[in-house]
Each structure stands twice: as structure tokens, then as C-alpha cells.
Design a protein around this motif. Sequence first.
Motif, PDB file in Angstrom:
ATOM      1  N   ARG A 146      25.289  28.025  24.036  1.00  0.00           N
ATOM      2  CA  ARG A 146      24.707  26.673  24.000  1.00  0.00           C
ATOM      3  C   ARG A 146      23.737  26.568  22.824  1.00  0.00           C
ATOM      4  NH1 ARG A 146      24.118  22.005  27.332  1.00  0.00           N
ATOM      5  NH2 ARG A 146      23.030  20.581  25.956  1.00  0.00           N
ATOM      6  N   PHE A 147      22.906  27.565  22.668  1.00  0.00           N
ATOM      7  CA  PHE A 147      21.955  27.638  21.562  1.00  0.00           C
ATOM      8  C   PHE A 147      22.703  27.627  20.224  1.00  0.00           C
ATOM      9  CE2 PHE A 147      19.201  30.068  18.694  1.00  0.00           C
ATOM     10  CZ  PHE A 147      17.975  29.453  18.896  1.00  0.00           C
ATOM     11  N   LEU A 175      24.821  24.738  15.348  1.00  0.00           N
ATOM     12  CA  LEU A 175      25.952  24.385  14.492  1.00  0.00           C
ATOM     13  C   LEU A 175      26.144  22.871  14.388  1.00  0.00           C
ATOM     14  CD1 LEU A 175      28.501  27.079  15.681  1.00  0.00           C
ATOM     15  CD2 LEU A 175      27.472  26.916  13.397  1.00  0.00           C
ATOM     16  N   SER A 176      25.929  22.177  15.495  1.00  0.00           N
ATOM     17  CA  SER A 176      26.114  20.719  15.492  1.00  0.00           C
ATOM     18  C   SER A 176      25.075  20.017  14.618  1.00  0.00           C
ATOM     19  CB  SER A 176      26.067  20.166  16.914  1.00  0.00           C
ATOM     20  OG  SER A 176      24.765  20.257  17.449  1.00  0.00           O
ATOM     21  N   ARG A 177      23.957  20.704  14.339  1.00  0.00           N
ATOM     22  CA  ARG A 177      22.923  20.154  13.456  1.00  0.00           C
ATOM     23  C   ARG A 177      23.070  20.663  12.023  1.00  0.00           C
ATOM     24  NH1 ARG A 177      18.354  22.432  15.475  1.00  0.00           N
ATOM     25  NH2 ARG A 177      19.378  23.367  17.237  1.00  0.00           N
ATOM     26  N   GLY A 178      24.215  21.324  11.731  1.00  0.00           N
ATOM     27  CA  GLY A 178      24.472  21.800  10.377  1.00  0.00           C
ATOM     28  C   GLY A 178      23.960  23.193  10.084  1.00  0.00           C
ATOM     29  N   GLY A 179      23.468  23.876  11.106  1.00  0.00           N
ATOM     30  CA  GLY A 179      22.950  25.224  10.912  1.00  0.00           C
ATOM     31  C   GLY A 179      24.051  26.264  10.851  1.00  0.00           C
ATOM     32  N   LYS A 180      23.649  27.499  10.641  1.00  0.00           N
ATOM     33  CA  LYS A 180      24.577  28.617  10.596  1.00  0.00           C
ATOM     34  C   LYS A 180      24.272  29.552  11.753  1.00  0.00           C
ATOM     35  CE  LYS A 180      24.936  28.528   5.588  1.00  0.00           C
ATOM     36  NZ  LYS A 180      24.734  29.274   4.343  1.00  0.00           N
ATOM     37  N   ALA A 224      36.042  23.202  16.744  1.00  0.00           N
ATOM     38  CA  ALA A 224      36.024  22.970  15.294  1.00  0.00           C
ATOM     39  C   ALA A 224      35.056  23.920  14.584  1.00  0.00           C
ATOM     40  CB  ALA A 224      35.645  21.525  14.995  1.00  0.00           C
ATOM     41  N   HIS A 225      34.064  24.408  15.299  1.00  0.00           N
ATOM     42  CA  HIS A 225      33.084  25.314  14.700  1.00  0.00           C
ATOM     43  C   HIS A 225      33.573  26.762  14.632  1.00  0.00           C
ATOM     44  CE1 HIS A 225      29.983  22.377  14.255  1.00  0.00           C
ATOM     45  NE2 HIS A 225      29.954  22.109  15.537  1.00  0.00           N
TER      46      HIS A 225
END
Length: 77
Positions: A22-23, A28-33, A60-61
Motif C-alpha cells: 500500500r505504501f 508510485l501513484s504520486r510519481g515516486g520510485k 501498470a506500475h
Amino acid sequence: MEGASYIIQGHPGAGKTIFANRFAFDNLSRGGKVLYVTLLAETHDRLFQSLGTLEFFDKAHLGCLNHLRQCLSIPQR
């Protein structure tokens, strides 16, 4: 916290895998890695099948997974 590493530990069934994913997917949904490392005995495909039932999971991620397998010559199970 950006650039930090986290280790999540606990008893079986405590929710570590769901919490960590979840974390990761929120980041990832906020553009992070994210680099997710696990010592699970189950295959990645089985893990993703289980996570696929959860609202936050976004297949998709996972595009980097196959790329990583190719780069490191890791066979699929």
C-alpha cells in the motif's frame, strides 16, 4: 520520507505485505520510485494475484519487473 529505506517486520499474518505494498503503490501513484525487496517463499505472480484483489493495486506500475528480470537474466518461475 524521500530517499529513506524501511524494514517492516512482524509475525505471520500481521499485515506486513499489504502495508508495504500500500505504501509502495501510493508512492508510485504520486510519481515516486520504489524498490520492493521481499523474502517471500511464494512467486511474484502469486503475490500480484493476491494484491490484485485490493483497491490500491495498479498492475501498470509493474512494468519494470519484466525489464529487471531481463537485465539480470532472472528466469520466471
